[in-house]
Design a protein around this motif. Structure first.
Motif, PDB file in Angstrom:
ATOM      1  N   ALA A 122      29.423  35.510 -47.630  1.00  0.00           N
ATOM      2  CA  ALA A 122      30.647  35.081 -48.313  1.00  0.00           C
ATOM      3  C   ALA A 122      30.346  34.626 -49.738  1.00  0.00           C
ATOM      4  CB  ALA A 122      31.307  33.957 -47.524  1.00  0.00           C
ATOM      5  N   ILE A 123      29.257  33.877 -49.890  1.00  0.00           N
ATOM      6  CA  ILE A 123      28.871  33.398 -51.233  1.00  0.00           C
ATOM      7  C   ILE A 123      28.568  34.579 -52.147  1.00  0.00           C
ATOM      8  CG2 ILE A 123      27.104  32.153 -52.530  1.00  0.00           C
ATOM      9  CD1 ILE A 123      26.884  30.240 -50.114  1.00  0.00           C
ATOM     10  N   VAL A 124      27.831  35.571 -51.625  1.00  0.00           N
ATOM     11  CA  VAL A 124      27.517  36.769 -52.407  1.00  0.00           C
ATOM     12  C   VAL A 124      28.800  37.488 -52.818  1.00  0.00           C
ATOM     13  CG1 VAL A 124      26.476  39.063 -52.307  1.00  0.00           C
ATOM     14  CG2 VAL A 124      25.222  37.094 -51.409  1.00  0.00           C
ATOM     15  N   GLY A 125      29.727  37.619 -51.863  1.00  0.00           N
ATOM     16  CA  GLY A 125      30.989  38.286 -52.163  1.00  0.00           C
ATOM     17  C   GLY A 125      31.782  37.577 -53.243  1.00  0.00           C
ATOM     18  N   ILE A 126      31.811  36.250 -53.176  1.00  0.00           N
ATOM     19  CA  ILE A 126      32.534  35.465 -54.183  1.00  0.00           C
ATOM     20  C   ILE A 126      31.872  35.599 -55.553  1.00  0.00           C
ATOM     21  CG2 ILE A 126      33.139  33.110 -54.888  1.00  0.00           C
ATOM     22  CD1 ILE A 126      33.512  32.467 -51.898  1.00  0.00           C
ATOM     23  N   HIS A 129      32.836  38.784 -57.028  1.00  0.00           N
ATOM     24  CA  HIS A 129      34.215  38.711 -57.489  1.00  0.00           C
ATOM     25  C   HIS A 129      34.290  38.070 -58.880  1.00  0.00           C
ATOM     26  CE1 HIS A 129      38.530  38.581 -57.303  1.00  0.00           C
ATOM     27  NE2 HIS A 129      38.592  37.263 -57.263  1.00  0.00           N
ATOM     28  N   PHE A 130      33.535  37.004 -59.065  1.00  0.00           N
ATOM     29  CA  PHE A 130      33.549  36.326 -60.362  1.00  0.00           C
ATOM     30  C   PHE A 130      32.804  37.109 -61.440  1.00  0.00           C
ATOM     31  CE2 PHE A 130      34.786  32.494 -57.963  1.00  0.00           C
ATOM     32  CZ  PHE A 130      35.797  32.030 -58.802  1.00  0.00           C
ATOM     33  N   LEU A 131      31.948  38.033 -61.007  1.00  0.00           N
ATOM     34  CA  LEU A 131      31.235  38.869 -61.973  1.00  0.00           C
ATOM     35  C   LEU A 131      32.076  40.053 -62.437  1.00  0.00           C
ATOM     36  CD1 LEU A 131      27.587  38.929 -60.539  1.00  0.00           C
ATOM     37  CD2 LEU A 131      28.438  37.708 -62.556  1.00  0.00           C
ATOM     38  N   GLY A 132      33.279  40.175 -61.861  1.00  0.00           N
ATOM     39  CA  GLY A 132      34.173  41.216 -62.359  1.00  0.00           C
ATOM     40  C   GLY A 132      34.782  42.139 -61.338  1.00  0.00           C
ATOM     41  N   THR A 136      36.331  40.689 -53.296  1.00  0.00           N
ATOM     42  CA  THR A 136      35.020  40.317 -52.784  1.00  0.00           C
ATOM     43  C   THR A 136      34.469  41.451 -51.927  1.00  0.00           C
ATOM     44  OG1 THR A 136      36.204  39.152 -51.017  1.00  0.00           O
ATOM     45  CG2 THR A 136      35.300  37.815 -52.792  1.00  0.00           C
ATOM     46  N   THR A 137      33.178  41.698 -52.034  1.00  0.00           N
ATOM     47  CA  THR A 137      32.534  42.777 -51.286  1.00  0.00           C
ATOM     48  C   THR A 137      31.186  42.299 -50.752  1.00  0.00           C
ATOM     49  OG1 THR A 137      31.391  43.643 -53.243  1.00  0.00           O
ATOM     50  CG2 THR A 137      33.580  44.529 -52.765  1.00  0.00           C
ATOM     51  N   THR A 138      30.578  43.108 -49.906  1.00  0.00           N
ATOM     52  CA  THR A 138      29.245  42.809 -49.402  1.00  0.00           C
ATOM     53  C   THR A 138      28.201  43.439 -50.318  1.00  0.00           C
ATOM     54  OG1 THR A 138      29.271  44.782 -48.002  1.00  0.00           O
ATOM     55  CG2 THR A 138      30.054  42.732 -47.022  1.00  0.00           C
ATOM     56  N   THR A 139      26.928  43.299 -49.938  1.00  0.00           N
ATOM     57  CA  THR A 139      25.843  43.844 -50.755  1.00  0.00           C
ATOM     58  C   THR A 139      25.739  45.361 -50.629  1.00  0.00           C
ATOM     59  OG1 THR A 139      24.312  43.422 -48.925  1.00  0.00           O
ATOM     60  CG2 THR A 139      24.462  41.745 -50.640  1.00  0.00           C
ATOM     61  N   TYR A 140      26.310  45.936 -49.573  1.00  0.00           N
ATOM     62  CA  TYR A 140      26.166  47.378 -49.386  1.00  0.00           C
ATOM     63  C   TYR A 140      27.488  48.085 -49.105  1.00  0.00           C
ATOM     64  CZ  TYR A 140      26.730  46.608 -44.355  1.00  0.00           C
ATOM     65  OH  TYR A 140      27.220  46.260 -43.118  1.00  0.00           O
ATOM     66  N   TRP A 185      40.024  36.880 -50.710  1.00  0.00           N
ATOM     67  CA  TRP A 185      39.854  37.696 -51.903  1.00  0.00           C
ATOM     68  C   TRP A 185      39.510  39.151 -51.588  1.00  0.00           C
ATOM     69  CZ3 TRP A 185      37.103  33.259 -54.931  1.00  0.00           C
ATOM     70  CH2 TRP A 185      38.061  32.563 -55.681  1.00  0.00           C
ATOM     71  N   THR A 186      39.349  39.487 -50.305  1.00  0.00           N
ATOM     72  CA  THR A 186      39.271  40.912 -49.954  1.00  0.00           C
ATOM     73  C   THR A 186      40.662  41.536 -49.954  1.00  0.00           C
ATOM     74  OG1 THR A 186      39.515  40.558 -47.556  1.00  0.00           O
ATOM     75  CG2 THR A 186      37.261  40.515 -48.466  1.00  0.00           C
TER      76      THR A 186
END
Length: 400
Positions: A122-126, A129-132, A136-140, A185-186
């Motif tokens: 979840a943290i990675v996804g957020i 999201h903030f990076l553009g 929100t998505t997963t790593t793959y 945010w998905t």
């Protein structure tokens, strides 16, 4: 066979942990775990260690129906990778084999692993999201993959929250909120609907048990209401504050041509496509295709548009594996729901949360691929095997 205690980690547990980690962070790791499980499955078949019980027979029928549909539907050898969801559900056999041989699992420990992986994901996804990224998505995977993961982890996290009575309580509250934000945010409506529905049903069972056993108090009811209803209330607030008319029906549409907005995200046209294909074959007397299916590549071969699946477990299985496949999957879900029912009726909060997590899979199955998808198919099997193992443990305890 060496017996382990509940708090030991056996070598087979590392395979399961690799699969769980792969589901959250790496498709390659998940595939490696699947290869290992498949190798073990062949060994179990060679040793004649495969049980021939009701559910096992249904799983085998599901796989055989998939292979038969490929033959009758005109799939080629290049379409074999599309049998991956069928291969994934077969992990049921090695997983249940090890659970039976190694005594009962430590459910608390495994749910904590799911909680940890879900929170990190979840943290990675957020961050993405903030990076553009718009969602929100997963790593793959994409946003749906993350929504799929959060929908089954949120009930688990709430179960751990309820179970906790010390310092980790604040950690569980914060992490559950982070998972929920990542889910929101998905912008995946089916996942949000499933979580709210599962929590509502869980809350109903929780209230009913307290009333029947007369163990409730006003403080307990208030606390339980806050825990179970806080996320749905937040969801309503977020929904009403959204400017997207597909999410918020009261939003003022900024697009001039409002008529062209597809509130079903293409599902209406997909259903019409299926109806057109089946109607045509029915009129032409092509009953074999209707009964056995059009193959695992049916959507692409029959329609070939932007949608790569039939966007529903039941429509997907009907088109791919025909009426035969539909009957099988309905029986599989019926068995699953019976286990969920027992889990919700249990006095064990962790088992309640696990059952609610299973409910999210069932509720989403009407709007997207769950058991017929490899990713969610793995979750289906993990939840089911955990529920079976814990209920077996309860039955043995009651006998003693």
């Amino acid at each position: 066979m060496y017996k382990k205690s509940e708090h030991q980690f056996f070598w087979s547990d590392y395979i399961l942990l690799a699969l769980l980690t792969g589901l959250y962070f790496s498709i390659i790791l998940a595939e490696i775990a699947l290869v290992v499980y498949t190798s073990i499955l062949f060994f179990l078949i060679f040793k004649k260690e495969i049980n021939a019980d009701y559910f096992s027979s249904l799983l085998l029928a599901y796989v055989l129906s998939g292979l038969l549909s490929m033959i009758s539907g005109g799939d080629s050898i290049r379409d074999l990778p599309r049998m991956l969801p069928h291969l994934m559900v077969l992990i049921y056999f090695p997983v249940t084999y090890f659970l039976k041989k190694e005594n009962q699992i430590d459910l608390l420990r495994w749910l904590r692993w799911i909680f940890l992986l879900a929170t990190l994901s979840a943290i990675v996804g957020i961050v993405y999201h903030f990076l553009g990224k718009e969602r929100t998505t997963t790593t793959y995977g994409g946003y749906y993959t993350l929504a799929n993961l959060m929908s089954w982890s949120v009930p688990v996290s709430i179960a751990l929250l309820i179970q906790s009575k010390s310092r980790p309580l604040l950690i569980y509250i914060a992490a559950t909120f982070v998972q929920f934000i990542a889910l929101w945010w998905t912008y995946t409506r089916s996942a949000m609907f499933a979580v709210v529905g599962a929590l509502g049903i869980w809350f109903f069972f929780w209230i009913s048990k307290n009333i029947i056993h007369k163990t409730f108090s006003f403080r307990q009811i208030l606390l339980g209401g806050v825990i179970f209803l806080s996320l749905p209330v937040l969801l309503v607030i977020f929904t009403l504050s959204s400017e997207d008319p597909r999410i918020n029906p009261f939003a003022k549409n900024q697009v001039k041509d409002q008529v062209n907005i597809d509130f079903t995200s293409g599902r209406e046209s997909i259903i019409q496509d299926a109806y057109r294909v089946i109607s045509k074959d029915w009129q032409e007397g092509q009953y074999k295709k209707i009964i056995l299916g059009y193959g695992q590549h049916s959507r692409y071969r029959l329609v070939n548009d932007e949608f790569t699946s039939w966007e529903s477990d039941y429509l997907q299985i009907t088109m791919n594996q025909g009426i035969v496949g539909l009957v099988i999957i309905l029986l599989l879900y019926l068995y699953f729901l019976k286990r969920i029912w027992r889990g919700l009726r249990s006095d064990n909060n962790l088992l309640n949360g696990l059952a609610a997590s299973g409910l999210t899979i069932f509720l989403m199955s009407f709007f997207t691929l769950k058991l017929t998808g490899w990713h969610s198919g793995a979750m289906f099997i993990i939840i089911l095997t955990f529920l079976e193992n814990q209920q077996l443990k309860i039955n043995q305890h009651n006998k003693d």
